[in-house]
Motif scaffolding. Structure first.
Motif, mmCIF file in Angstrom:
data_model
loop_
_atom_site.group_PDB
_atom_site.id
_atom_site.type_symbol
_atom_site.label_atom_id
_atom_site.label_comp_id
_atom_site.label_asym_id
_atom_site.label_seq_id
_atom_site.Cartn_x
_atom_site.Cartn_y
_atom_site.Cartn_z
ATOM 1 N N GLU A 84 0.879 -1.166 0.000
ATOM 2 C CA GLU A 84 0.000 0.000 0.000
ATOM 3 C C GLU A 84 0.920 1.220 0.000
ATOM 4 O OE1 GLU A 84 -3.213 -0.153 -0.380
ATOM 5 O OE2 GLU A 84 -3.251 -2.334 -0.223
ATOM 6 N N SER A 115 -5.880 5.511 -9.563
ATOM 7 C CA SER A 115 -6.220 5.138 -8.187
ATOM 8 C C SER A 115 -7.302 6.052 -7.635
ATOM 9 C CB SER A 115 -4.979 5.216 -7.289
ATOM 10 O OG SER A 115 -3.973 4.363 -7.788
ATOM 11 N N TYR A 137 -2.277 9.162 -9.368
ATOM 12 C CA TYR A 137 -1.621 7.879 -9.120
ATOM 13 C C TYR A 137 -2.329 6.769 -9.881
ATOM 14 C CZ TYR A 137 0.947 10.124 -5.348
ATOM 15 O OH TYR A 137 1.781 10.937 -4.631
ATOM 16 N N ASP A 139 -1.415 2.249 -11.189
ATOM 17 C CA ASP A 139 -0.531 1.090 -11.072
ATOM 18 C C ASP A 139 -0.251 0.498 -12.441
ATOM 19 O OD1 ASP A 139 -0.597 1.349 -8.315
ATOM 20 O OD2 ASP A 139 -1.998 -0.300 -8.002
ATOM 21 N N HIS A 145 3.321 0.862 -8.073
ATOM 22 C CA HIS A 145 2.706 2.175 -7.926
ATOM 23 C C HIS A 145 3.428 3.200 -8.785
ATOM 24 C CE1 HIS A 145 0.230 0.562 -4.823
ATOM 25 N NE2 HIS A 145 1.223 0.418 -3.956
#
Length: 158
Positions: A84, A115, A137, A139, A145
């Protein structure tokens, strides 16, 4: 002059599950083609990595100010990590853009899910400076990330 001051970054390595899928993703994301793909392994490479054995398929992607090494471990068999954003030792790679809205549109057009919606830093966010900086953000396909930033103030490099 001999550089021993750790003032330059050469590359970031990203371990991926499927090199071909990762190459497609990062080439689409950056608009650049990988410079080469290859394999490396054997006892010397394993030793420098602190492993008993290793075999790695890899690709190198050269950007303007940093290279990205995409690494698919064949040996030893890799395991999946999940971090995370708030976990200690979690890292992310941030791409600098001029226009956050244009960059977000490009991501969405490529099928990349954010995100959360991008934000533009304001005084209410608690910053002393850097207002007007925009970030978002997302992935990569393996969960690495990634961030995009349109920097202002102290976030902007000279």
């Amino acid at each position: 002059m001999n550089n021993t001051g750790f003032s330059r970054v050469n590359h970031v390595g990203i371990v991926v599950a499927d090199l071909d899928r990762a190459v497609t993703f990062y080439e689409t994301l950056t608009g650049r083609k990988v410079s080469n793909t290859d394999e490396i392994g054997g006892s010397r490479m394993a030793q420098v990595l602190g492993l008993d054995k290793t075999l790695i398929r890899y690709a190198n992607l050269h950007l303007d100010n940093i290279n990205i090494d995409l690494l698919e471990y064949k040996q030893p068999e890799p395991s999946r990590a999940h971090y995370e954003n708030n976990q200690i030792s979690a890292m992310h790679l941030c791409f600098e853009v001029d226009d956050i809205h244009e960059a977000v549109k490009r991501l969405k057009d490529a099928g990349i899910r954010l995100s959360g919606e991008p934000i533009v830093f304001e005084e209410a966010d608690g910053l002393k400076s850097g207002w007007g900086t925009a970030v978002a953000y997302f992935d990569d396909p393996d969960g690495t990330h990634l961030e995009i930033i349109a920097p202002q103030g102290p976030f902007k490099r000279a």
